[in-house]
Design a protein around this motif. Sequence first.
Motif, PDB file in Angstrom:
ATOM      1  N   GLY A 160       0.801  -1.215   0.000  1.00  0.00           N
ATOM      2  CA  GLY A 160       0.000   0.000   0.000  1.00  0.00           C
ATOM      3  C   GLY A 160       0.835   1.268   0.000  1.00  0.00           C
ATOM      4  O   GLY A 160       0.280   2.370  -0.038  1.00  0.00           O
ATOM      5  N   GLN A 161       2.164   1.127   0.031  1.00  0.00           N
ATOM      6  CA  GLN A 161       3.065   2.280   0.055  1.00  0.00           C
ATOM      7  C   GLN A 161       3.755   2.517  -1.273  1.00  0.00           C
ATOM      8  O   GLN A 161       4.048   3.660  -1.626  1.00  0.00           O
ATOM      9  CB  GLN A 161       4.125   2.080   1.152  1.00  0.00           C
ATOM     10  N   VAL A 162       4.059   1.452  -1.981  1.00  0.00           N
ATOM     11  CA  VAL A 162       4.726   1.565  -3.283  1.00  0.00           C
ATOM     12  C   VAL A 162       4.057   0.597  -4.252  1.00  0.00           C
ATOM     13  O   VAL A 162       3.523  -0.428  -3.835  1.00  0.00           O
ATOM     14  CB  VAL A 162       6.233   1.232  -3.176  1.00  0.00           C
ATOM     15  N   PRO A 163       4.054   0.900  -5.550  1.00  0.00           N
ATOM     16  CA  PRO A 163       3.476  -0.029  -6.513  1.00  0.00           C
ATOM     17  C   PRO A 163       4.151  -1.390  -6.451  1.00  0.00           C
ATOM     18  O   PRO A 163       5.382  -1.486  -6.381  1.00  0.00           O
ATOM     19  CB  PRO A 163       3.738   0.652  -7.862  1.00  0.00           C
ATOM     20  N   SER A 164       3.340  -2.438  -6.422  1.00  0.00           N
ATOM     21  CA  SER A 164       3.855  -3.801  -6.337  1.00  0.00           C
ATOM     22  C   SER A 164       3.233  -4.619  -7.467  1.00  0.00           C
ATOM     23  O   SER A 164       2.084  -5.074  -7.356  1.00  0.00           O
ATOM     24  CB  SER A 164       3.503  -4.418  -4.977  1.00  0.00           C
ATOM     25  N   PRO A 165       3.939  -4.774  -8.568  1.00  0.00           N
ATOM     26  CA  PRO A 165       3.386  -5.443  -9.748  1.00  0.00           C
ATOM     27  C   PRO A 165       2.804  -6.815  -9.420  1.00  0.00           C
ATOM     28  O   PRO A 165       3.385  -7.601  -8.673  1.00  0.00           O
ATOM     29  CB  PRO A 165       4.595  -5.565 -10.672  1.00  0.00           C
ATOM     30  N   GLY A 166       1.642  -7.067  -9.976  1.00  0.00           N
ATOM     31  CA  GLY A 166       0.979  -8.348  -9.771  1.00  0.00           C
ATOM     32  C   GLY A 166      -0.027  -8.340  -8.642  1.00  0.00           C
ATOM     33  O   GLY A 166      -1.018  -9.055  -8.678  1.00  0.00           O
ATOM     34  N   ILE A 167       0.236  -7.537  -7.609  1.00  0.00           N
ATOM     35  CA  ILE A 167      -0.681  -7.473  -6.474  1.00  0.00           C
ATOM     36  C   ILE A 167      -1.128  -6.024  -6.239  1.00  0.00           C
ATOM     37  O   ILE A 167      -1.386  -5.608  -5.111  1.00  0.00           O
ATOM     38  CB  ILE A 167      -0.061  -8.066  -5.202  1.00  0.00           C
ATOM     39  N   GLY A 264      13.029  -1.401  -2.809  1.00  0.00           N
ATOM     40  CA  GLY A 264      12.278  -2.569  -3.246  1.00  0.00           C
ATOM     41  C   GLY A 264      10.779  -2.367  -3.136  1.00  0.00           C
ATOM     42  O   GLY A 264      10.304  -1.259  -2.906  1.00  0.00           O
ATOM     43  N   ASN A 265      10.042  -3.453  -3.292  1.00  0.00           N
ATOM     44  CA  ASN A 265       8.590  -3.415  -3.126  1.00  0.00           C
ATOM     45  C   ASN A 265       8.149  -4.695  -2.446  1.00  0.00           C
ATOM     46  O   ASN A 265       8.976  -5.498  -2.011  1.00  0.00           O
ATOM     47  CB  ASN A 265       7.874  -3.200  -4.462  1.00  0.00           C
ATOM     48  N   ALA A 266       6.839  -4.858  -2.357  1.00  0.00           N
ATOM     49  CA  ALA A 266       6.313  -6.034  -1.654  1.00  0.00           C
ATOM     50  C   ALA A 266       6.600  -7.321  -2.425  1.00  0.00           C
ATOM     51  O   ALA A 266       6.481  -8.387  -1.891  1.00  0.00           O
ATOM     52  CB  ALA A 266       4.817  -5.886  -1.447  1.00  0.00           C
TER      53      ALA A 266
END
Length: 266
Positions: A160-167, A264-266
């Motif tokens: 919910g803080q950074v774009p996480s492709p796929g989710i 990074g991201n999730a």
Amino acid sequence: MTEQASRDAQNHLGKRFSGQVALITGASRGIGLGIAKRLQAEGAAVVLTARKPEALAEAVAQFPDGTALAIAGKSDNPEHRAEVFDTIAEKFGRLDVLVTNVGINPVYGPLIDIDLDAARKILDVNVIGTLAWVQEAVHHEKLGFRENKGRVVSISSVAGQVPSPGISFYGISKAAVSHLTKSLAVELGPDIRVNAVAPAVVKTNFATALYEGKEEEVASVYPAKRLGTPEDIAGAVAYLASSDADWITAQVLTADGGVITAGGNA
């Protein structure tokens, strides 16, 4: 934190929740179960909810006799929520801590192709459901949640803080949970504190697709050089729900091994 380290830590815990009652949703396994175990280890009577009665029964069997109660049902079902709160009122006569942990992510892929019915379901469970649990805890006349200086801790996500492709849509719902946390904290203060924890990848069945077969590769971009565990998140939740955090509200605690700061991201 290893399981042995977690057990050693719990053996030295104070009883910050003695005499208190905590409700943890989505607690038959993973993060929710980890949170329930931590709060019970610190003295709370814990109430666990989840969809499947069999899984809940297995979870409760891991607690000392008489310290945990299971109530099965769907989190987004108003009748289930009413049953949970009425049962807590009848059995304990109070509620002190509410942990809203239920979250779903039934889709994976780009936003441009997401099934809109699935998107609506994600919002209904992750966002509307979170709000509903808090509303009903506060309004229930026999729980004394406001009088007990109740504490709410919701589980958000670094998605919910950074774009996480796929989710991405799951991340959108968790961004809403984070903002909901802050808004509720402003409205419910000073009587009720409301905070959230935003994990990165935690080693649970829910997140298996994000690391299975590539855990070392995924963890390599984390400054901590490992993925999270349910015990990591449980410690953060216990802190926010305890008197140690009495001056902390409207916060979203990022528990991510440093990965977001590292780019990074999730």
